[in-house]
Motif scaffolding. Sequence first.
Motif, PDB file in Angstrom:
ATOM      1  N   ARG A  60       0.833  -1.195   0.000  1.00 31.63           N
ATOM      2  CA  ARG A  60       0.000   0.000   0.000  1.00 31.63           C
ATOM      3  C   ARG A  60       0.871   1.250   0.000  1.00 31.63           C
ATOM      4  O   ARG A  60       1.824   1.359   0.769  1.00 31.63           O
ATOM      5  N   VAL A  77      -7.945  -5.392   1.893  1.00 38.39           N
ATOM      6  CA  VAL A  77      -8.349  -4.042   1.517  1.00 38.39           C
ATOM      7  C   VAL A  77      -9.356  -4.121   0.379  1.00 38.39           C
ATOM      8  O   VAL A  77      -9.056  -4.683  -0.687  1.00 38.39           O
ATOM      9  N   ASN A  80     -16.988  -0.312   3.002  1.00 34.01           N
ATOM     10  CA  ASN A  80     -15.606  -0.662   3.329  1.00 34.01           C
ATOM     11  C   ASN A  80     -15.582  -2.103   3.837  1.00 34.01           C
ATOM     12  O   ASN A  80     -15.913  -2.384   4.979  1.00 34.01           O
ATOM     13  N   SER A 124     -12.859  -3.718   4.112  1.00 34.30           N
ATOM     14  CA  SER A 124     -11.496  -3.928   4.586  1.00 34.30           C
ATOM     15  C   SER A 124     -11.476  -4.289   6.069  1.00 34.30           C
ATOM     16  O   SER A 124     -12.429  -4.034   6.814  1.00 34.30           O
ATOM     17  N   GLU A 135     -10.608   2.928   6.223  1.00 34.89           N
ATOM     18  CA  GLU A 135     -10.124   3.444   4.949  1.00 34.89           C
ATOM     19  C   GLU A 135     -10.802   4.776   4.648  1.00 34.89           C
ATOM     20  O   GLU A 135     -11.875   5.069   5.174  1.00 34.89           O
ATOM     21  N   GLU A 173      -5.075  -2.569  -3.118  1.00 38.44           N
ATOM     22  CA  GLU A 173      -6.406  -3.117  -2.870  1.00 38.44           C
ATOM     23  C   GLU A 173      -6.490  -4.545  -3.397  1.00 38.44           C
ATOM     24  O   GLU A 173      -6.047  -4.844  -4.510  1.00 38.44           O
TER      25      GLU A 173
END
Length: 466
Positions: A238, A314, A343, A345, A349, A407
């Motif tokens: 990331r 993610v 989200n 994840s 985020e 992601e």
Amino acid sequence: MDQSSMLSRRTRPILNFTAFLFIMLVLPFASHTIHSNASPASVQAAPTASPVIRLSPANVSVDPSRVNGTFSVSVILVNSPPINQWLAEVQYNYTVLKTAKIDYSNSVLGPDAQSLRNCIDGVPFQNCDSGSKGDQKGVIDVGLYILGDVIVNPPPTALLFKIDFSVSVSLPNLYSVLHLFGVELDNGALKYDLSNGLTTVDGYFNDTYCPGPSVSKVLCTPPSVDISVSPLSPSVGRRVTFNATTSSVTNYKATIRSYLWTWGDGNSIDGTDLSLPTHTFTLVCNCSVTLTLTDSYGIYWSKTVVVSVHVFFVDLAIGDISVSPAFNVYPGTPVQITAAVINNSTVPENGSLTINLEGKTIQGAPIKLFQLGAYKQVATLTVTLDTSGLTPRVYRIDAVVPPLSGENITRNNIKSAHIQLIDPLLRGSLSLSLAETTGLGIVVIAAVGFALIRLRKKQSVLNEPL
């Protein structure tokens, strides 16, 4: 440097954190003028609840008439929780200062403490990671621990260890930051470091003069360095953004000469315009990221932050998109469009959500900037589409959330719906839906085909002989 390898944890009962009031300790210092301000620019009080590791004296401005060529600095622990081990890493300019002696005989852990790590000026005495920042010239990397289930409750202000430095007195314009870049306190159940409630206060050794606003020269002062990180706990792969735009110089008419970023994973960058760099970590680590800012007089200051890099899932996804009305819409009719982003994840985020008309931004439509917690948290955006001037036909509406770097799933970052605009002349029973219009077309085509067959049949009958 990966701080996750700095201390091994041992299981201990969880102890209550004890908060103490801060007491400044000023040690005698021969033949030097001592300024005990806690930062290069201003006086700052240490936190009253969080543990602090600081240097005493903090800032040493040297008397040019010095003759002994030595001085001492103590590494002080303030507001400490109960501990059974500590680690401290101090970085300095080894062309200016030389480590003469490390003394932790009077350390807060007492006479029964064992050596956890001992690496000085690149000489690996004990438990030094080869090639690490703690195993280099200009670094003191030491720590102690207590065997068994022994926990020490430190006083409000306690000594970790003492450093005796020798000074290269033959060199002019001496300057060195004493930077605490890797420190930990541990009691087996709780650990405090730069990423978890521990504050450090650096110091510097200085015999360098800079121009003054009203006098010919004054002792130089270090720049002020400030860093923010987003995200602070990223996933592997990331992109991480570092912001040092609020950093500044303190010396008269000075400018920033360079930004040196060391990422703690073996990589670094150096340049004149690196106040907003990005970096992608490729391995799991607690990486100590250090920015060293140098001004046009060669005076520098460093700051370290810990970035905890993990493997996270993610995924930002468009959950739903609704259009009202969607069919039999006359041009000029306002259409309300609502979309949601989810989200999925395992960490919070942030991002943006837009609603577009066939790939183009809808005029006047807002962009939804969101910060969402982990595990199915949702943000919605509603826009109104003015259909005036649009030709009657079927249009595609897209809800889009830009993919994040690293992601895991990106196929659900866009979702589409449709709007049917019809000719205003088609009114009443002739105003049909898209499905109805299609069905009617099939019926009409069938009827026309049947009539043509009948006509061809009639023609053939008329031409038959009597």
